[in-house]
Scaffold this motif. Structure first.
Motif, mmCIF file in Angstrom:
data_model
loop_
_atom_site.group_PDB
_atom_site.id
_atom_site.type_symbol
_atom_site.label_atom_id
_atom_site.label_comp_id
_atom_site.label_asym_id
_atom_site.label_seq_id
_atom_site.Cartn_x
_atom_site.Cartn_y
_atom_site.Cartn_z
ATOM 1 N N CYS A 1 -0.010 -3.247 8.574
ATOM 2 C CA CYS A 1 -1.273 -3.189 8.244
ATOM 3 C C CYS A 1 -1.609 -1.474 7.784
ATOM 4 O O CYS A 1 -1.251 -0.846 8.484
ATOM 5 N N CYS B 1 -4.514 0.153 10.265
ATOM 6 C CA CYS B 1 -4.049 0.539 11.803
ATOM 7 C C CYS B 1 -2.679 0.622 12.393
ATOM 8 O O CYS B 1 -2.447 1.127 13.347
ATOM 9 N N CYS C 1 -4.022 -6.214 8.774
ATOM 10 C CA CYS C 1 -4.234 -7.275 9.858
ATOM 11 C C CYS C 1 -5.332 -8.013 9.716
ATOM 12 O O CYS C 1 -6.478 -7.475 9.477
ATOM 13 N N CYS D 1 -8.489 -5.599 11.271
ATOM 14 C CA CYS D 1 -8.955 -4.640 10.145
ATOM 15 C C CYS D 1 -9.584 -5.494 8.918
ATOM 16 O O CYS D 1 -10.490 -4.964 8.757
HETATM 17 ZN ZN LIG Z 1 -5.094 -3.405 11.242
#
Ligand SMILES: [Zn+2]
Ligand SMILES: [Zn+2]
Length: 316
Positions: free
Chosen positions: A241, A244, A289, A292
């Motif tokens: 991701c 994050c 992800c 997010c």
């Molecule tokens: Zn993420």
């Protein structure tokens, strides 16, 4: 070579080619696979640059119906599914059809031999009803004179188009004008085809985007994410991701292997309905992800990853 000359070459030589061994060295193979798609690309110029043009003559055996299709990569990446524009040569090799048509293979697999033709017909009539304003320039209602394994699918999947008499093909100027008209119909249909993913997303859209135009633009953005070449994006951006740092395989083991979502970074305000453009897989996309990804779509500017990263309390 002019496009209409290349078409004529196919009409005059394809039947004979089918009596010969299948070979990539056969000039007719070259005409259909390389020359015609190349010529169509040249004639269309930059305006429809997000289209992929592809010719087909079968694999290993000569297909009964040679074809050349134009795929809007936002809608489908293969003529096996979705909607696309296609030139078809009939089995008597005396007609060429320019058809807005539907992929048959994936429906056949999903619904079976008996049912998929009915589904194609049903969808075709639904799409036809949405394209009535193109009916005058694109009057072809049915395509007939087909034999072979795919014939019924092509006939049932036909939505709108025009027929050319092989003995009397129009100039390239007229061919391109007709093609542009079919492409206009194609892109207006693509905008109808865009739907939210689920109830949550439908509610988000309803609350955030007030006008129909704004909602369509948002859905267009989502459809680009779903139809973009996710494999290519993952290859360039990896599986972590970009907001994050989560990696699904590290966190979930085997079932997370290879999973990540693709997010489209072009600001909504710069998207136009009906647009076909080429995407830069490096700059125009990010991998995120699922959390997010949902959150970035709640931001006022869903193309701003840095803004979302600043909100983050926990990173991986
Ligand atoms: Zn993420
Ligand atoms: Zn997204």
């Amino acid at each position: 070579m002019e496009l209409n000359e290349a078409f004529k070459t196919v009409i005059e030589n394809y039947e004979k080619a089918r009596t010969q061994a299948f070979s990539k060295a056969n000039p007719i193979y070259q005409t259909i696979i390389n020359e015609i798609p190349g010529k169509i690309g040249d004639l269309l110029g930059g305006e429809w640059s997000g289209l992929k043009v592809k010719g087909g003559v079968g694999t290993g055996n000569w297909a009964q119906v040679p074809w050349c299709c134009l795929l809007n990569l936002r809608v489908t990446t293969t003529p096996k599914r979705g909607i696309y524009v296609v030139y078809l040569f009939n089995s008597k090799y005396n007609k060429i059809y320019l058809s807005l048509n539907q992929g048959t293979d994936s429906l056949n697999e999903e619904y079976g031999e008996k049912e998929y033709i009915n589904i194609l017909k049903l969808r075709a009539s639904l799409y036809k009803s949405k394209l009535s304003k193109y009916k005058k320039q694109l009057p072809l209602d049915n395509i007939v004179n087909f034999r072979g394994r795919k014939a019924d699918g092509y006939s049932a999947g036909h939505i709108i188009g025009i027929e050319y008499d092989a003995m009397n093909l129009p100039s390239d100027g007229k061919l391109v004008a007709d093609l542009n008209e079919v492409l206009n119909a194609y892109s207006s249909l693509s905008d109808y085809e865009i739907k939210p993913l689920d109830q949550d997303e439908a509610e988000l859209i309803a609350s955030k985007y007030k006008t129909i135009e704004e909602r369509k633009i948002y859905c267009l953005h989502r459809s680009i994410e779903r139809n973009s070449s996710a494999k290519k994006v993952k290859k360039i951006h990896g599986l972590r991701c970009e907001c994050c740092g989560l990696n699904f395989e590290e966190r979930y083991g085997e079932i997370g292997k290879g999973f990540i979502e693709v997010h489209h970074l072009i600001p909504l305000s710069s998207l136009k309905l009906g647009e076909c453009r080429k995407y830069d897989f490096d700059k125009d996309f990010a991998v995120l992800c699922s959390n997010c990804h949902r959150m970035i779509h709640r931001q006022s500017d869903p193309s701003d990853i840095d803004a979302l990263r600043k909100q983050l309390k926990v990173t991986f």
